[in-house]
Design an enzyme around this catalytic site. Structure first.
Site, mmCIF file in Angstrom:
data_model
loop_
_atom_site.group_PDB
_atom_site.id
_atom_site.type_symbol
_atom_site.label_atom_id
_atom_site.label_comp_id
_atom_site.label_asym_id
_atom_site.label_seq_id
_atom_site.Cartn_x
_atom_site.Cartn_y
_atom_site.Cartn_z
ATOM 1 N N GLU A 109 15.353 2.344 -11.048
ATOM 2 C CA GLU A 109 14.750 1.073 -10.598
ATOM 3 C C GLU A 109 13.846 0.353 -11.792
ATOM 4 O O GLU A 109 12.872 1.093 -12.500
ATOM 5 C CB GLU A 109 13.710 1.160 -9.319
ATOM 6 C CG GLU A 109 15.376 1.638 -7.819
ATOM 7 C CD GLU A 109 14.406 1.891 -6.934
ATOM 8 O OE1 GLU A 109 14.847 1.433 -5.822
ATOM 9 O OE2 GLU A 109 13.213 2.157 -7.227
ATOM 10 N N CYS A 360 3.882 -0.315 -6.751
ATOM 11 C CA CYS A 360 3.050 1.319 -7.656
ATOM 12 C C CYS A 360 3.571 2.318 -6.806
ATOM 13 O O CYS A 360 2.688 2.383 -5.626
ATOM 14 C CB CYS A 360 1.945 0.952 -8.144
ATOM 15 S SG CYS A 360 1.039 2.248 -8.944
#
Length: 368
Positions: A109, A360
């Site tokens: 990704e 994150c």
């Protein structure tokens, strides 16, 4: 899935090697590759112009190259390395996560984030990660394989094409910043990441012509690789994923700390900062009742005082099955104040993409 604390520095053997790609090669090697298939060497420059300056991957767009040569050149230097499985967007479509299927079926990704004053792209350097940090979805999945330089670079080329073509709201734009903070430990895939940085920053048409100062490379603290990276002479920013100022806790949160302790990691970071002339970034995910105590903020501030550094605090993003969560607002505030009391610059990161598992620590590359 790796066992708790288990580290994987070398990708498992047996993975099929990605096809050779233009971005894997130096300008001189591109000419040699073109000549080897019976084409004139200057075709390498034309091909580079199409890919790096025009983001044109489709041979039908290479109108200055004879039709009879296009398929041959594509097969030799611009094969299809990866295809888009899907895009997921949030923040009024200004944050877009892309799920890629690589040539061998592996999934990775990348995330494109548009802000009022800049555009940042978070890219992956490995499929999975071998560093096994327990609060990170990528680390819990284990390491599948390293990405090739071409696979790393193509994430950015596609992002730049999307911005140019107006696929992200706000009108045509250009990438400002690239952060190697997606899937993987960049310095564990050292050679290919360095090759990608060169391809990203070489002047057009040999590369994308981006500034090294707009690139951030994150690491959990592979000390020998940090020293080696300092030798490259780059002006990129180095970001150290610290997450704890004390070895006792960091051994658990960042298992590589059992190899290289906090002091060793920071000393390597200071060397890189001195040689690159760039301020060191310290990344610190705030986890409720685990590493967010004010005394730890004070300890971190004392360690960093007077150094060329900036601390980025990251409210922990939720991951499936995790027992941990983000800090309470009052604890976050006290932690910030404890660091700032020592004159150390500190900010709490604006978390983008949490709703699409694109923030994150959330990248897991699944088709669910």
């Amino acid at each position: 899935m790796p066992k708790p604390g288990e580290l994987t520095f070398v990708a498992p053997r047996g993975a099929k090697k990605p096809p050779r790609h233009l971005a894997d090669l130096s300008p001189a090697e591109r000419k040699e590759a073109v000549a080897a298939i019976g084409e004139k060497p200057f075709r390498a420059k034309q091909l580079s112009q199409h890919y790096f300056a025009r983001y044109a991957h489709d041979p039908e767009q290479w109108t200055d190259i004879p039709a009879g040569s296009r398929a041959k050149l594509q097969e030799a230097l611009l094969p299809d390395l990866m295809t888009v499985v899907r895009h997921l967007s949030t923040d009024q479509d200004t944050t877009r996560k892309t799920l890629w299927r690589l040539f061998d079926g592996t999934l990775v990704e990348s995330v494109l984030m548009r802000y009022p004053d800049r555009v940042t792209m978070c890219i992956s350097s490995q499929a999975g990660c071998g560093m096994n940090c327990p609060f990170c979805a990528t680390g819990q999945a284990g390491l599948d394989r390293n990405l090739s330089t071409g696979e790393i670079v193509h994430q950015i080329v596609d992002g730049m094409r999307a911005l140019r073509d107006g696929e992200i709201p706000g009108g045509p734009a250009r990438l400002s910043n690239i952060v190697f903070m997606g899937m993987g430990e960049p310095l564990a895939n050292y050679k290919r990441v360095v090759g990608a940085i060169r391809a990203l920053t070489d002047p057009e048409p040999d590369g994308l012509g981006l500034s090294q100062r707009g690139i951030t490379v994150s690491t959990v603290g592979l000390v020998p690789a940090i020293h080696r990276f300092a030798d490259e002479g780059f002006k990129c920013r180095l970001a150290i994923s610290l997450h704890a100022p004390d070895d006792e806790l960091r051994d658990t949160l960042v298992p590589v700390n059992t190899r290289w302790k906090v002091r060793e990691v920071l000393d390597a970071g200071w060397e890189y900062a001195a040689r690159s002339g760039r301020r060191l970034s310290i990344e610190y995910a705030l986890i409720r009742d685990i590493n967010d105590q004010a005394w730890r903020g004070d300890r971190l501030g004392r360690m960093l005082k007077g150094r060329p550094v900036h601390v980025n605090l990251i409210p922990l993003n939720p991951t499936p099955g995790s027992k941990w969560t983000a800090s309470r607002p009052e604890d976050e505030k006290a932690f910030v104040e404890a660091i700032a009391a020592h004159g150390v610059p500190v900010t709490v990161r604006d978390t983008r993409g949490q709703e699409i598992d694109g923030a994150c620590g959330q990248l897991a590359a699944t088709e669910r």
